[in-house]
Design an enzyme around this catalytic site. Structure first.
Site, PDB file in Angstrom:
ATOM      1  N   THR A 117       0.828  -1.208   0.000  1.00 11.17           N
ATOM      2  CA  THR A 117       0.000   0.000   0.000  1.00 11.17           C
ATOM      3  C   THR A 117       0.859   1.252   0.000  1.00 11.17           C
ATOM      4  O   THR A 117       1.913   1.301   0.646  1.00 11.17           O
ATOM      5  CB  THR A 117      -0.937   0.041   1.218  1.00 11.17           C
ATOM      6  OG1 THR A 117      -1.744   1.216   1.160  1.00 11.17           O
ATOM      7  CG2 THR A 117      -0.168   0.036   2.524  1.00 11.17           C
ATOM      8  N   TYR A 141      -3.429  -0.807   9.813  1.00 12.88           N
ATOM      9  CA  TYR A 141      -3.382  -1.454   8.498  1.00 12.88           C
ATOM     10  C   TYR A 141      -2.120  -1.046   7.745  1.00 12.88           C
ATOM     11  O   TYR A 141      -1.340  -1.898   7.291  1.00 12.88           O
ATOM     12  CB  TYR A 141      -4.616  -1.101   7.675  1.00 12.88           C
ATOM     13  CG  TYR A 141      -4.403  -1.330   6.201  1.00 12.88           C
ATOM     14  CD1 TYR A 141      -4.258  -2.627   5.692  1.00 12.88           C
ATOM     15  CD2 TYR A 141      -4.293  -0.260   5.315  1.00 12.88           C
ATOM     16  CE1 TYR A 141      -4.017  -2.848   4.354  1.00 12.88           C
ATOM     17  CE2 TYR A 141      -4.053  -0.476   3.970  1.00 12.88           C
ATOM     18  CZ  TYR A 141      -3.913  -1.763   3.491  1.00 12.88           C
ATOM     19  OH  TYR A 141      -3.655  -1.970   2.154  1.00 12.88           O
TER      20      TYR A 141
END
Length: 336
Positions: A117, A141
């Site tokens: 990410t 996350y």
């Protein structure tokens, strides 16, 4: 070439699997079906289970001793949930992934490609990020992805594996051949809300139109999922160093108002938009520079944001039939 795709029954993993097949690469799927669909996996050799189950991993390698690489797409990805349950995210996204790396590298699988990410970056003054930008994860996350990248980098430094981390923001669209797409019939991201607004005739609310961007709305980086899949395939085929980080995206980003315009372009009817003040916790956003991907992979996005919207709409029309088939397969799996 044969590749194990963890999370290969999910949105991104299943699209990567299709792209692999289209380029002569044989995928093997491992998924626990917590969010992935059996109907996506059944086209290939597939296994149900946990990525940290060493006995299962040994069985997969025994069945497929010619596996050359792993594309790791299995992860928990919901940011608010990660804030509420950080231990769950660190266990799944880091701890279990460490077990996966250890087990497979011990069996001779030396190439690990992480679907990562770009949310871990701290944006610069122009809201753009490159591979050298500061890393400052703001959620468990994003932090879990960064931690796993560190694991891969440190392990690659020992010579045990070679690893590639592909960092990107927001995938949209579907497989252009409509073999796979997003499993959720009512996605909560901005595009999903815009499509809902289009279909119901209710105006879409843009929260915040006074950001220092080109049109005042927030900046995001929406990249077509098929372009992401192509990048994964190119990264598998590339001659790279022991550890590489590569950004993927549009190179310019898309503002919320530009996304709304793309929805209008794709549907043929302008989307009705109303402005509202920023909400507490809103951020201006950022987008990824992709010069390195162009240089080392020969990759640039081929599909526009409007193409992504169009393919999302086409997939949404087929999704009820897909989910009906999935329900039948899930029922059979319970009976087995």
């Amino acid at each position: 070439m044969k590749v194990l795709i963890t999370g290969g029954a999910g949105f991104i993993g299943s699209t990567v699997a299709s792209c692999c097949v289209d380029h002569g690469i044989t995928p093997v799927i491992l998924d626990d079906y917590s969010t992935g669909l059996r109907v996506f996996a059944r086209r290939f050799a597939h296994y149900e289970g946990d990525i940290a189950d060493r006995a299962l991993l040994d069985r997969i390698v025994d069945d497929h001793p010619d596996i050359d690489a792993v594309i790791h797409c299995a992860a928990k990805i919901v940011v608010p949930e990660s804030v509420e349950a950080p231990l769950k995210y660190y266990d799944n996204n880091v701890g279990r992934a460490v077990s996966l790396i250890d087990a497979l590298s011990a069996r001779g699988v030396k190439t690990f490609l992480l679907s990562s990410t770009a949310a871990m970056y701290e944006p610069g003054p122009d809201f753009m990020v490159d591979e050298g930008s500061a890393v400052h994860p703001t959620s468990p996350y994003a932090a879990s992805k960064w931690m796993l990248e560190r694991v891969l980098a440190d392990t690659a430094a020992t010579g045990r594996i070679r690893a590639i981390a592909l960092r990107y923001f927001n995938p949209i669209g579907a497989d252009p051949q409509l073999r796979t797409g997003l499993q959720n019939p009512a996605p909560s991201h901005a595009l999903g809300k815009m499509i809902t607004a289009h279909t119901t005739g209710v105006p879409f609310t843009v929260t915040g139109v006074d950001w220092p961007t080109r049109d005042g709305s927030g900046l995001r980086d929406y990249v077509h999922v098929w372009d992401l899949a192509r990048a994964h395939v190119l990264a598998l085929q590339a001659e790279l160093g022991a550890y590489e980080v590569i950004n993927l995206g549009t190179g310019t980003g898309t503002t919320v108002l530009e996304l709304a315009a793309a929805v209008g372009e794709a549907t043929g009817a302008p989307l009705d938009v109303v402005a509202a003040p920023r909400r507490e916790g809103d951020v201006v956003g950022s987008a990824a520079r992709i010069d390195k991907a162009a240089r080392v992979l020969g990759w640039r996005p081929e599909y526009s944001v409007a193409d992504g919207v169009r393919h999302s709409l086409q997939w949404a029309a087929t999704l009820p039939e897909v989910l009906a088939a999935e329900a039948e397969l899930a029922e059979l799996a319970e009976l087995a």
